[in-house]
Design an enzyme around this catalytic site. Structure first.
Site, short mmCIF file in Angstrom:
data_model
loop_
_atom_site.label_atom_id
_atom_site.label_comp_id
_atom_site.label_asym_id
_atom_site.label_seq_id
_atom_site.Cartn_x
_atom_site.Cartn_y
_atom_site.Cartn_z
CB SER A 96 21.89 -24.81 -8.98
OG SER A 96 23.24 -24.77 -9.33
CG ASP A 110 25.55 -21.40 -2.73
OD1 ASP A 110 26.47 -22.20 -2.91
OD2 ASP A 110 24.70 -21.12 -3.60
CG HIS A 118 23.92 -24.53 -4.32
ND1 HIS A 118 23.96 -23.30 -4.94
CD2 HIS A 118 23.64 -25.43 -5.30
CE1 HIS A 118 23.71 -23.45 -6.23
NE2 HIS A 118 23.50 -24.74 -6.47
#
Length: 425
Positions: free
Chosen positions: A158, A345, A402
């Protein structure tokens, strides 16, 4: 530190124990604080490998960096994704510790168990984050000199994907200049916030193609996304940051609270939202970190899952792209660079990642583009696809959102083995 002093420190470690202290959980461990600026402290927690080796340094050192910015590696990454224990405090059979030494760092300053004092300050931009991290790593090697020559890899997720390229450049230059006794070999950028606007502009098309919004919903999201694009074109990153929040709200409205981290998960109305992370864990992780981990490690600071102070301080820098830093890694270093993305994601969707890779300008770009995209398998199951040339690889990861290490640990293991040359030292 003189060579003699470093030798004596290393000898003390060997005499005391082949690995570290008993902390919290089944591994030998070390942990501590590093002062990276006046009154500004980062916390780190090392788990020595449990691999069947004569010495932990027979395996590489992997640093894991979380996102947010302001989400804790020692908490979320450790217990929710890849550490030796899961959130039920049961042994995780896919932990990375079985293959390598894993160092969780609460980064930037103020994250997790980290903190700032009265005269301290949060990091304000990516470069300051990298400068702080270099100070931390120098301190880490002084405390644990046995890792100085061990291959080092940084994996992240991220917003960690935005921080890591610049961190890696700082470390690489410092080790080449003899400023730090490090042996950085490569980085793995997982679902990385490398080019924020490429993610934002692909949310609506991705959702439309999945049937998660209709045409009206698509157009409502795109209307807001184009405003953010225009702000980026003007280099008005603070305005783009403000618009990003509004676009997320529009996505949630049009999808009735889609899960930004895995579009197949059931939507929920009860989420804690800061930055690129939402906590679905309620008080479970906080209870583990504050009621169990802190006493076991002798810590008096309160642990925080996602720190709003860290996030807000970086707001003006949040939407700034770092594609050029990934190019620089490939053009000016000999580091391995792997980009990987979970197909499910949304917050950093695969179409957006594909788009920013198209924008890259590293010297071997055309040769990479000519490479064949191939499937990769673990135990006979296809876990995704890879396109690779020389030092650069991009992995499309199946059945993952994610948090790739948690969603598809087999696919993640394949990537780890590829980047680290099967954990070779």
């Amino acid at each position: 530190m003189t060579k003699m002093l470093r030798f004596l420190l290393l000898l003390c470690f060997i005499i005391y124990k082949s690995a570290g202290r008993e902390g919290f959980g089944p591994t030998d461990q070390e942990w501590g604080y590093s002062t990276v600026r006046p009154d500004s402290y980062m916390f780190w927690w090392l788990h020595y490998t449990t691999a069947n080796v004569s010495n932990p340094t027979d395996r590489p050192l992997i640093i894991w960096l979380q996102g947010g910015p302001g989400s804790s590696s020692t908490g979320y990454g450790n217990f929710a994704e890849l550490g030796p224990l899961d959130l039920e405090l049961k042994p995780r059979n896919t932990t990375w510790v079985q293959w390598a030494n894993v160092l969780f760092v609460d980064n930037p300053v103020g994250t997790g168990f980290g903190y700032i004092g009265e005269n301290g300050s949060f990091a304000l931009n990516n470069t300051q984050i990298a400068q702080d991290f270099l100070v931390f790593l120098k301190d880490f090697y002084q405390k644990l000199p046995q890792f100085e020559n061990i291959p080092l890899y940084i994996f992240c997720e991220s917003y960690g994907g935005k921080m890591t390229p610049e961190i890696a450049l700082f470390i690489y230059r410092a080790q080449k200049n003899g400023e730090i006794p490090s042996n950085l070999k490569g980085v793995g950028l997982g679902d990385g916030w490398v080019s924020p606007i490429d993610s934002v502009l692909t949310w609506a098309p991705y959702l439309l193609n999945l049937g998660l919004v209709d045409q009206d919903g698509y157009e409502s999201i795109m209307k807001q996304a184009y405003k953010a694009r225009d702000a980026i074109d003007r280099e008005d990153y603070e305005q783009a940051f403000n618009l990003w929040g509004l676009i997320e709200e529009e996505v949630e409205k049009q999808t009735y609270n889609i899960d930004f981290y895995n579009v197949l998960l059931k939507p929920t109305a009860s989420i804690k939202k800061i930055g690129l992370y939402r906590s679905y864990l309620g008080d479970a992780l906080s209870d583990i970190m504050n009621d169990l981990v802190a006493p076991a490690l002798g810590l008096t600071r309160k642990w925080d899952d996602v720190d709003g102070g860290v996030f807000n301080a970086l707001g003006p820098d949040f939407m700034r792209p770092v594609i050029h830093l990934v190019d620089e890694l490939l053009d000016t270093t000999d580091l391995t660079v792997a980009v990987y993305n979970g197909q499910l994601d949304l917050i950093v969707d695969t179409p957006g990642t594909v788009n920013w890779i198209k924008e890259m300008n590293f010297k071997d770009k055309k040769l990479w583009e000519q490479a064949e995209r191939l499937p990769f398998h673990i135990n006979g199951f296809m876990e995704g696809y890879v396109k690779k040339y020389d030092k650069f690889a991009f992995y499309w990861v199946n059945n993952a959102g994610h948090m790739v290490p948690a969603d598809n640990p087999s696919g993640m293991e394949y990537i780890l083995r590829e980047v680290t040359n099967n954990f070779e030292v």
